[in-house]
Motif scaffolding. Structure first.
Motif, PDB file in Angstrom:
ATOM      1  N   THR A  50       0.838  -1.201   0.000  1.00  0.00           N
ATOM      2  CA  THR A  50       0.000   0.000   0.000  1.00  0.00           C
ATOM      3  C   THR A  50       0.873   1.250   0.000  1.00  0.00           C
ATOM      4  O   THR A  50       0.647   2.186  -0.773  1.00  0.00           O
ATOM      5  CB  THR A  50      -0.944   0.003   1.218  1.00  0.00           C
ATOM      6  N   GLY A  51       1.897   1.263   0.850  1.00  0.00           N
ATOM      7  CA  GLY A  51       2.795   2.416   0.898  1.00  0.00           C
ATOM      8  C   GLY A  51       3.512   2.660  -0.415  1.00  0.00           C
ATOM      9  O   GLY A  51       3.604   3.797  -0.885  1.00  0.00           O
ATOM     10  N   ALA A  52       4.012   1.598  -1.015  1.00  0.00           N
ATOM     11  CA  ALA A  52       4.734   1.744  -2.285  1.00  0.00           C
ATOM     12  C   ALA A  52       3.814   2.205  -3.407  1.00  0.00           C
ATOM     13  O   ALA A  52       4.228   2.988  -4.268  1.00  0.00           O
ATOM     14  CB  ALA A  52       5.406   0.418  -2.665  1.00  0.00           C
ATOM     15  N   VAL A  57       1.954   8.999  -5.767  1.00  0.00           N
ATOM     16  CA  VAL A  57       1.044  10.139  -5.629  1.00  0.00           C
ATOM     17  C   VAL A  57       1.675  11.194  -4.722  1.00  0.00           C
ATOM     18  O   VAL A  57       1.707  12.383  -5.061  1.00  0.00           O
ATOM     19  CB  VAL A  57      -0.326   9.683  -5.065  1.00  0.00           C
ATOM     20  N   ALA A  58       2.186  10.757  -3.571  1.00  0.00           N
ATOM     21  CA  ALA A  58       2.842  11.692  -2.652  1.00  0.00           C
ATOM     22  C   ALA A  58       4.080  12.308  -3.315  1.00  0.00           C
ATOM     23  O   ALA A  58       4.321  13.516  -3.197  1.00  0.00           O
ATOM     24  CB  ALA A  58       3.227  10.967  -1.365  1.00  0.00           C
ATOM     25  N   SER A  64       5.968  18.345  -7.632  1.00  0.00           N
ATOM     26  CA  SER A  64       5.245  19.005  -8.719  1.00  0.00           C
ATOM     27  C   SER A  64       5.698  20.458  -8.871  1.00  0.00           C
ATOM     28  O   SER A  64       5.866  21.185  -7.897  1.00  0.00           O
ATOM     29  CB  SER A  64       3.743  18.950  -8.437  1.00  0.00           C
ATOM     30  N   GLY A  65       5.920  20.851 -10.121  1.00  0.00           N
ATOM     31  CA  GLY A  65       6.322  22.221 -10.426  1.00  0.00           C
ATOM     32  C   GLY A  65       7.811  22.488 -10.288  1.00  0.00           C
ATOM     33  O   GLY A  65       8.259  23.619 -10.463  1.00  0.00           O
ATOM     34  N   TRP A  75      11.094   7.570 -10.645  1.00  0.00           N
ATOM     35  CA  TRP A  75      10.861   7.132  -9.269  1.00  0.00           C
ATOM     36  C   TRP A  75       9.452   6.581  -9.090  1.00  0.00           C
ATOM     37  O   TRP A  75       9.253   5.602  -8.363  1.00  0.00           O
ATOM     38  CB  TRP A  75      11.145   8.263  -8.282  1.00  0.00           C
ATOM     39  N   ALA A  76       8.478   7.187  -9.750  1.00  0.00           N
ATOM     40  CA  ALA A  76       7.106   6.670  -9.673  1.00  0.00           C
ATOM     41  C   ALA A  76       7.035   5.264 -10.259  1.00  0.00           C
ATOM     42  O   ALA A  76       6.361   4.380  -9.718  1.00  0.00           O
ATOM     43  CB  ALA A  76       6.141   7.607 -10.401  1.00  0.00           C
TER      44      ALA A  76
END
Length: 148
Positions: A50-52, A57-58, A64-65, A75-76
């Motif tokens: 679940t964490g991975a 998203v985190a 972002s930006g 990394w995602a």
């Protein structure tokens, strides 16, 4: 990639939620020590998965930006693949526990290995086989040439 993560995220969250409720059922008290150990391992694996799978998203929100999209995508992708491997381990562990509680212990290893083989085929072997066929130059549609 976001759509892929949404699909697998939902599945792992439902599985993890179900696993958390098991400890509060009357039947849980009847489990012997090996089955309780398998349960604990399954819950920990589910939590790690679940964490991975929420990690991308985190990660995206935090970076972002910052104009580091290629690195963020890399990394995602790594977190997603790690989550999928952990999900695989969670599913195999959960299946092992369920089958140990509900069936004859002698067939459990065979059933679990069979399902594990199926997951490995569907999730890894088949995509890698297709990837190898499509990226070796023979059938690459990106080059504008037809295969000989």
């Amino acid at each position: 990639m976001v759509q892929e993560i949404r699909v697998v995220q939902t599945g792992v969250q439902i599985l993890f939620g179900f696993l958390l409720t098991v400890a509060f059922t009357p039947r849980f008290q009847e489990l012997d020590d090996p089955d309780r150990t398998i349960y604990i391992i399954t819950v920990v694996l589910g939590s790690l998965a679940t964490g991975a799978l929420i990690g991308p998203v985190a990660f995206h929100r935090i970076v972002s930006g910052r104009k580091i999209k290629p690195e963020a995508v890399t990394w995602a992708s790594r977190l997603t693949m790690t989550g999928i491997v952990l999900l695989l381990a969670t599913l195999v562990s959960a299946l092992s526990l369920i089958l140990r509680v509900t069936t004859d212990d002698h067939i459990v290893p065979w059933l679990v290995v069979g399902v594990l083989a199926w997951y490995l085929l569907c999730w890894f072997a088949l995509p890698m086989w297709v990837r190898g066929r499509k990226t070796n130059g023979k059938d690459d549609p990106g080059d504008g040439k037809r295969p000989r």
